[in-house]
Design a protein around this motif. Structure first.
Motif, PDB file in Angstrom:
ATOM      1  N   MET A 293       0.844  -1.179   0.000  1.00 33.64           N
ATOM      2  CA  MET A 293       0.000   0.000   0.000  1.00 33.64           C
ATOM      3  C   MET A 293       0.885   1.237   0.000  1.00 33.64           C
ATOM      4  O   MET A 293       1.906   1.273   0.676  1.00 33.64           O
ATOM      5  CB  MET A 293      -0.908  -0.021   1.231  1.00 33.64           C
ATOM      6  N   ALA A 294       0.481   2.243  -0.690  1.00 32.74           N
ATOM      7  CA  ALA A 294       1.270   3.475  -0.790  1.00 32.74           C
ATOM      8  C   ALA A 294       1.243   4.239   0.524  1.00 32.74           C
ATOM      9  O   ALA A 294       0.309   4.122   1.309  1.00 32.74           O
ATOM     10  CB  ALA A 294       0.707   4.357  -1.901  1.00 32.74           C
ATOM     11  N   ARG A 295       2.290   5.001   0.722  1.00 30.69           N
ATOM     12  CA  ARG A 295       2.378   5.840   1.915  1.00 30.69           C
ATOM     13  C   ARG A 295       1.256   6.871   1.874  1.00 30.69           C
ATOM     14  O   ARG A 295       0.967   7.444   0.845  1.00 30.69           O
ATOM     15  CB  ARG A 295       3.735   6.548   1.934  1.00 30.69           C
ATOM     16  N   LYS A 296       0.638   7.103   3.039  1.00 26.81           N
ATOM     17  CA  LYS A 296      -0.425   8.110   3.096  1.00 26.81           C
ATOM     18  C   LYS A 296       0.168   9.473   2.864  1.00 26.81           C
ATOM     19  O   LYS A 296       1.279   9.769   3.308  1.00 26.81           O
ATOM     20  CB  LYS A 296      -1.126   8.075   4.453  1.00 26.81           C
ATOM     21  N   GLN A 297      -0.598  10.326   2.205  1.00 27.60           N
ATOM     22  CA  GLN A 297      -0.131  11.675   1.923  1.00 27.60           C
ATOM     23  C   GLN A 297       0.131  12.404   3.241  1.00 27.60           C
ATOM     24  O   GLN A 297      -0.649  12.316   4.184  1.00 27.60           O
ATOM     25  CB  GLN A 297      -1.183  12.430   1.114  1.00 27.60           C
ATOM     26  N   GLY A 298       1.247  13.108   3.301  1.00 33.17           N
ATOM     27  CA  GLY A 298       1.600  13.846   4.506  1.00 33.17           C
ATOM     28  C   GLY A 298       2.335  13.002   5.530  1.00 33.17           C
ATOM     29  O   GLY A 298       2.634  13.455   6.617  1.00 33.17           O
ATOM     30  N   SER A 299       2.623  11.745   5.220  1.00 31.18           N
ATOM     31  CA  SER A 299       3.320  10.876   6.153  1.00 31.18           C
ATOM     32  C   SER A 299       4.823  10.973   5.903  1.00 31.18           C
ATOM     33  O   SER A 299       5.370  10.302   5.063  1.00 31.18           O
ATOM     34  CB  SER A 299       2.848   9.428   5.969  1.00 31.18           C
ATOM     35  N   HIS A 300       5.470  11.863   6.620  1.00 28.75           N
ATOM     36  CA  HIS A 300       6.905  12.080   6.493  1.00 28.75           C
ATOM     37  C   HIS A 300       7.554  11.804   7.842  1.00 28.75           C
ATOM     38  O   HIS A 300       6.956  12.048   8.888  1.00 28.75           O
ATOM     39  CB  HIS A 300       7.195  13.519   6.054  1.00 28.75           C
ATOM     40  N   SER A 301       8.771  11.328   7.814  1.00 24.06           N
ATOM     41  CA  SER A 301       9.412  10.907   9.062  1.00 24.06           C
ATOM     42  C   SER A 301       9.524  12.022  10.088  1.00 24.06           C
ATOM     43  O   SER A 301       9.375  11.787  11.277  1.00 24.06           O
ATOM     44  CB  SER A 301      10.794  10.313   8.784  1.00 24.06           C
ATOM     45  N   ASP A 302       9.766  13.265   9.647  1.00 23.39           N
ATOM     46  CA  ASP A 302       9.898  14.356  10.610  1.00 23.39           C
ATOM     47  C   ASP A 302       8.551  14.787  11.180  1.00 23.39           C
ATOM     48  O   ASP A 302       8.485  15.458  12.205  1.00 23.39           O
ATOM     49  CB  ASP A 302      10.628  15.553   9.994  1.00 23.39           C
ATOM     50  N   ILE A 303       7.464  14.371  10.535  1.00 21.83           N
ATOM     51  CA  ILE A 303       6.119  14.666  11.029  1.00 21.83           C
ATOM     52  C   ILE A 303       5.539  13.438  11.718  1.00 21.83           C
ATOM     53  O   ILE A 303       5.035  13.514  12.832  1.00 21.83           O
ATOM     54  CB  ILE A 303       5.195  15.101   9.871  1.00 21.83           C
ATOM     55  N   THR A 304       5.632  12.307  11.055  1.00 23.61           N
ATOM     56  CA  THR A 304       4.996  11.092  11.561  1.00 23.61           C
ATOM     57  C   THR A 304       5.741  10.507  12.759  1.00 23.61           C
ATOM     58  O   THR A 304       5.100  10.009  13.689  1.00 23.61           O
ATOM     59  CB  THR A 304       4.866  10.044  10.443  1.00 23.61           C
ATOM     60  N   GLY A 305       7.067  10.585  12.769  1.00 24.87           N
ATOM     61  CA  GLY A 305       7.833  10.051  13.905  1.00 24.87           C
ATOM     62  C   GLY A 305       7.378  10.636  15.234  1.00 24.87           C
ATOM     63  O   GLY A 305       7.046   9.888  16.165  1.00 24.87           O
ATOM     64  N   PRO A 306       7.312  11.973  15.359  1.00 25.41           N
ATOM     65  CA  PRO A 306       6.804  12.559  16.607  1.00 25.41           C
ATOM     66  C   PRO A 306       5.349  12.194  16.889  1.00 25.41           C
ATOM     67  O   PRO A 306       4.969  12.018  18.047  1.00 25.41           O
ATOM     68  CB  PRO A 306       6.960  14.069  16.377  1.00 25.41           C
ATOM     69  N   LYS A 307       4.532  12.042  15.836  1.00 25.53           N
ATOM     70  CA  LYS A 307       3.138  11.642  16.040  1.00 25.53           C
ATOM     71  C   LYS A 307       3.055  10.232  16.619  1.00 25.53           C
ATOM     72  O   LYS A 307       2.210   9.944  17.457  1.00 25.53           O
ATOM     73  CB  LYS A 307       2.360  11.719  14.727  1.00 25.53           C
ATOM     74  N   VAL A 308       3.945   9.361  16.149  1.00 27.60           N
ATOM     75  CA  VAL A 308       3.989   7.989  16.673  1.00 27.60           C
ATOM     76  C   VAL A 308       4.335   8.017  18.158  1.00 27.60           C
ATOM     77  O   VAL A 308       3.679   7.370  18.979  1.00 27.60           O
ATOM     78  CB  VAL A 308       4.999   7.126  15.884  1.00 27.60           C
ATOM     79  N   ARG A 309       5.354   8.789  18.519  1.00 30.29           N
ATOM     80  CA  ARG A 309       5.754   8.867  19.940  1.00 30.29           C
ATOM     81  C   ARG A 309       4.654   9.487  20.794  1.00 30.29           C
ATOM     82  O   ARG A 309       4.363   8.998  21.893  1.00 30.29           O
ATOM     83  CB  ARG A 309       7.063   9.632  20.072  1.00 30.29           C
TER      84      ARG A 309
END
Length: 195
Positions: free
Chosen positions: A1-17
């Motif tokens: 499945m393709a990466r969701k739009q707006g899912s970038h490591s500098d954004i998504t990493g902090p969201k995961v934490r």
């Protein structure tokens, strides 16, 4: 499945934490799955492994981040003066640092049992650094003749537990302002150690 739009490591990493922190604080480490964390962030469960190898590492990173921030902030506080002045500074620092971070405090103090042996040892070293900072203030107060303490280590642990416990009952917008609560706690700390 393709990466969701707006899912970038500098954004998504902090969201995961952040999501992991909220969920673990609310439900406990053992009850939270990687799938729940992914759903909270809005990504596929498999995508979590782009940000952390496993749940244990995620818990460790949350605790290590909290302890790193705490030790850096304590260093920046640059407590100076007499032992009594340093103890007051430590008391006020501890409350002001921890009170706005109830989830971090809960996870850092209540989920230690869920760390692997190696991760626990690493966090324990950092916790000991913080405890030692308070214990050195207490020892200095004994040397200055202003503190009367039966056992500095026990007193250190008791004071940290008392100060950290504020987060269990304090609610913003309650009857007392933070400054008032801090003053009350400082008075209790001072009375518990002074000769």
């Amino acid at each position: 499945m393709a990466r969701k739009q707006g899912s970038h490591s500098d954004i998504t990493g902090p969201k995961v934490r952040d999501a992991a922190l909220r969920l673990i604080a609310r439900h406990g480490y053992a009850a939270v799955s990687m799938r729940q964390i992914a759903a909270e962030v809005g990504i596929q469960a498999g995508a979590l492994y782009n940000y952390t190898p496993d749940k244990q590492t995620l818990l460790f990173d949350l605790m290590k981040g909290h302890m790193t921030d705490l030790l850096c902030a304590l260093d920046d506080a640059d407590l100076k003066g007499t032992a009594l002045a340093r103890l007051e500074g430590f008391t006020r620092f501890h409350i002001q640092f921890h009170l706005p971070k109830p989830d971090q405090v809960f996870v850092s103090y209540m989920e230690l049992r869920n760390l692997s042996e190696e991760n626990f040892a690493a966090i324990e070293v950092m916790r000991r650094q913080y405890e030692d900072a308070l214990e050195s203030i207490l020892r200095a107060g004994e040397a200055e003749g202003v503190f009367a303490i039966a056992d500095t280590r026990v007193t250190t642990m008791a004071l940290i537990a008392m100060l950290t416990g504020i987060g269990n009952w304090y609610r913003a917008g309650g009857r007392l302002k933070t400054d008032t609560i801090t003053a009350i706690y400082w008075d209790m700390v001072r009375r518990s150690v002074t000769a």
